[in-house]
Design a protein around this motif. Structure first.
Motif, short mmCIF file in Angstrom:
data_model
loop_
_atom_site.label_atom_id
_atom_site.label_comp_id
_atom_site.label_asym_id
_atom_site.label_seq_id
_atom_site.Cartn_x
_atom_site.Cartn_y
_atom_site.Cartn_z
N THR A 1 1.06 -1.21 0.38
CA THR A 1 0.28 -0.04 0.02
C THR A 1 0.73 1.47 -0.10
N LYS A 2 0.41 2.02 -0.55
CA LYS A 2 0.70 3.21 -0.70
C LYS A 2 1.17 4.19 0.36
N SER A 3 -0.43 3.72 1.74
CA SER A 3 0.04 4.84 2.88
C SER A 3 -0.16 3.16 3.85
N PRO A 4 0.59 3.52 5.22
CA PRO A 4 1.38 4.82 5.42
C PRO A 4 3.34 4.63 4.53
N GLU A 5 3.29 6.06 4.15
CA GLU A 5 4.32 6.08 3.48
C GLU A 5 6.13 5.08 4.52
N LYS A 6 6.15 5.88 5.44
CA LYS A 6 6.33 5.30 6.45
C LYS A 6 6.45 4.01 7.15
N LYS A 7 6.88 2.50 6.68
CA LYS A 7 6.94 1.40 6.54
C LYS A 7 7.70 0.96 7.48
N LEU A 8 8.11 -0.34 8.38
CA LEU A 8 8.52 -0.55 8.75
C LEU A 8 9.76 -1.38 8.60
N VAL A 9 9.91 -1.93 7.54
CA VAL A 9 10.84 -2.26 6.80
C VAL A 9 11.29 -1.13 5.38
N ASP A 10 12.66 -1.44 5.21
CA ASP A 10 12.81 0.21 4.04
C ASP A 10 13.16 -0.59 2.77
N ASP A 11 13.21 -2.05 3.24
CA ASP A 11 14.48 -2.53 2.13
C ASP A 11 13.71 -3.54 1.27
N TYR A 12 12.54 -2.90 0.51
CA TYR A 12 11.75 -4.59 -0.27
C TYR A 12 11.44 -3.61 -1.35
N ILE A 13 10.68 -4.99 -2.40
CA ILE A 13 10.69 -4.40 -4.18
C ILE A 13 9.15 -4.83 -3.54
N SER A 14 8.19 -4.09 -4.19
CA SER A 14 6.33 -4.55 -4.43
C SER A 14 6.42 -4.14 -6.09
N LEU A 15 5.82 -5.65 -6.41
CA LEU A 15 5.51 -5.23 -7.78
C LEU A 15 4.16 -4.53 -8.49
N ILE A 16 3.48 -3.86 -7.71
CA ILE A 16 2.19 -3.24 -7.38
C ILE A 16 2.23 -2.53 -5.75
N GLN A 17 2.04 -1.05 -6.36
CA GLN A 17 1.18 -1.07 -5.15
C GLN A 17 -0.35 0.02 -4.81
N LEU A 18 -0.80 -0.19 -3.71
CA LEU A 18 -2.18 0.30 -3.61
C LEU A 18 -2.31 1.43 -3.75
N GLU A 19 -2.32 2.62 -4.33
CA GLU A 19 -2.78 3.94 -3.91
C GLU A 19 -3.72 4.13 -2.89
N ALA A 20 -4.76 3.35 -3.12
CA ALA A 20 -6.19 4.18 -3.14
C ALA A 20 -7.67 3.31 -2.29
N VAL A 21 -8.11 3.14 -1.56
CA VAL A 21 -9.58 2.28 -1.91
C VAL A 21 -10.43 3.00 -0.87
N ASP A 22 -11.09 3.40 -2.23
CA ASP A 22 -12.96 4.62 -2.15
C ASP A 22 -13.71 3.40 -1.97
N GLU A 23 -14.35 2.99 -0.54
CA GLU A 23 -15.47 2.57 -0.34
C GLU A 23 -16.41 2.71 -0.59
N GLN A 24 -16.48 4.12 -0.45
CA GLN A 24 -17.77 4.64 -1.21
C GLN A 24 -18.06 4.50 -2.56
N ASN A 25 -17.60 4.53 -3.41
CA ASN A 25 -17.81 4.93 -4.25
C ASN A 25 -17.32 3.16 -5.32
N GLY A 26 -16.86 3.06 -3.93
CA GLY A 26 -16.30 1.10 -4.66
C GLY A 26 -15.22 1.72 -5.99
N LYS A 27 -14.02 1.95 -5.38
CA LYS A 27 -12.84 2.10 -6.35
C LYS A 27 -11.95 1.60 -6.04
N ILE A 28 -11.14 1.46 -7.18
CA ILE A 28 -9.68 1.12 -6.45
C ILE A 28 -8.75 1.24 -6.76
#
Lengths: 276, 276
Positions: free
Chosen positions: A236-263
């Motif tokens: 996930t994009k947030s929180p930007e400060k993670k408990l680990v620094d060094d990782y590779i992720s393939l996809i970033q989840l920027e936001a989940v808008d539950e109200q409007n059903g958008k990811i």
């Protein structure tokens, strides 16, 4: 075995090499198997290197010396990987995947072999140079991609349990705090599973604040093992400060808008070292 | 792509077919990929069928008709499978594997890709003719062999959870009684994971009385899915009357003698249909 024609032999060696990735086969092994002299095998391997290059399917590597031989590391093509990750972003952004609490339903993707085989290839190529002894994950949903990665790297998988199980004998247990929910949980790993001084690659399907991955790091410390890489399918994009620094992720989840059903998701293709 | 020589093309097609088991590729696909006419591809496939037969590595099958093409199902060799199962019996009979309660430690084997790939091949060949839509298992230790089986059959894996998880959305839950411990437990499966009327193959690592497998059967009933096969890695001899009748197990655990640190196992190789 009956003597095979050269093109039969090439098909046969191709099968053996590619169906057992990262395993070293000596020229002698093939020479005996097909009852031909080593220079013929050497010629076959040259042709196969040419095939791997033309098809861009990975690297056939010759290892010199007494313990030498030949091995194959499969690789996903650059263009296909770019399309795969974009396609996964599109599929995962379907609003029906929203689960209350900011999670998204990913099981159909995480459990489809033809997809996760490719994800395993990406992780394996990103971390192959780190001399990995084990791939480590924590149960449950990350197991398939971790296994595919381990399969391609030709190393054992280790699965940390979320609770102590009676069927695993003496265990090391550690408590960790989920970074996003702040709940204290326990993870547990059988004492005899890991050799001291090992280098491990951590693979998981999802990371929010990184509490679970930090827990795995702590667990590896208990075994005097070194975490040489962390690969995450979706972070996930947030929180930007993670408990680990060094990782590779393939996809970033920027936001989940539950109200409007958008990811909102973004491919991290451009950050992958293997395609730079 | 540049025009490949015939032996390069054979190596290439061999790789594509064998690295994506049970997936159908049209002759047209290869014809376009390699820029040669279909009869040439047809000739290549004939050579490859010959290779698969001589090496005894599985079946390259041609499917006629409009949706036709060619696919590959890998198979373990008879002799090698016999040796593999005997070797696993020998390794598992090490007294140090005894865990109080009559269990044995099997994680090192269940999580080693090169071993479980072969186990997946055995299960896939035992049940391939049943038109399987999904491979189903219950977390955690059975997941790797179930995934390897699903990979070879080219169908999705389904993992039933032992508790309801918030990250999976609405679930169907059932209670089941562990046949050996008589404890009531819950298993849970996401509602949207399975299409109605599907045929499923159940794979698990260990079976004692069969309570868990019966629970999976009940769960599948809830989804109107049909269990067309059950494959178990290790089943116990006792109790002889299990809660499920129809299953295949690769190894039988005859007895665990905790006092003298002895484990007695027997290979079920002779009961495997594919080698009869």
């Amino acid at each position: 075995m009956d003597q095979l024609k050269r093109n039969e032999r090439i098909g046969a060696i191709m099968y053996i090499l590619t169906s057992r990735p990262n395993e070293i086969f000596t020229y002698n092994y093939f020479s005996k198997m097909f009852n031909v002299k080593k220079p013929s095998i050497s010629g076959d391997i040259s042709i196969m290197k040419e095939i791997a290059k033309k098809l861009d399917i990975g690297k056939i590597e010759t290892i010199p010396g007494a313990n030498g031989g030949v091995k194959f590391l499969p690789k996903s093509r650059k263009g296909e990987t770019e399309i795969l990750l974009e396609d996964l972003c599109r599929r995962l952004s379907d609003g029906e995947r929203i689960i209350p609490g900011g999670f998204i339903y990913m099981m159909d993707i995480l459990y489809t072999p033809s997809i996760i085989r490719n994800i395993g290839k990406i992780f394996a190529n990103e971390f192959n140079h780190k001399n990995i002894d084990y791939v480590v994950t924590v149960e449950t949903k990350g197991i398939p991609i971790a296994l595919m990665t381990a399969d391609i790297l030709n190393v054992p998988l280790i699965v940390i349990r979320k609770n102590t199980k009676i069927t695993e004998g003496p265990t090391v247990n550690i408590n960790y705090v989920s970074g996003s929910t702040k709940v204290i949980q326990t993870m547990s790993l059988s004492k005899k599973v890991l050799k001291e001084g090992s280098k491990v690659l951590v693979i998981d399907d999802f990371m929010k604040a990184g509490g679970t991955i930090k827990g795995i790091n702590d667990m590896m410390n208990e075994f005097n093992a070194e975490v040489v890489g962390v690969g995450i399918f979706v972070s996930t994009k947030s929180p930007e400060k993670k408990l680990v620094d060094d990782y590779i992720s393939l996809i970033q989840l920027e936001a989940v808008d539950e109200q409007n059903g958008k990811i909102y998701l973004k491919s991290n293709f451009e950050y992958l070292e293997q395609f730079k």
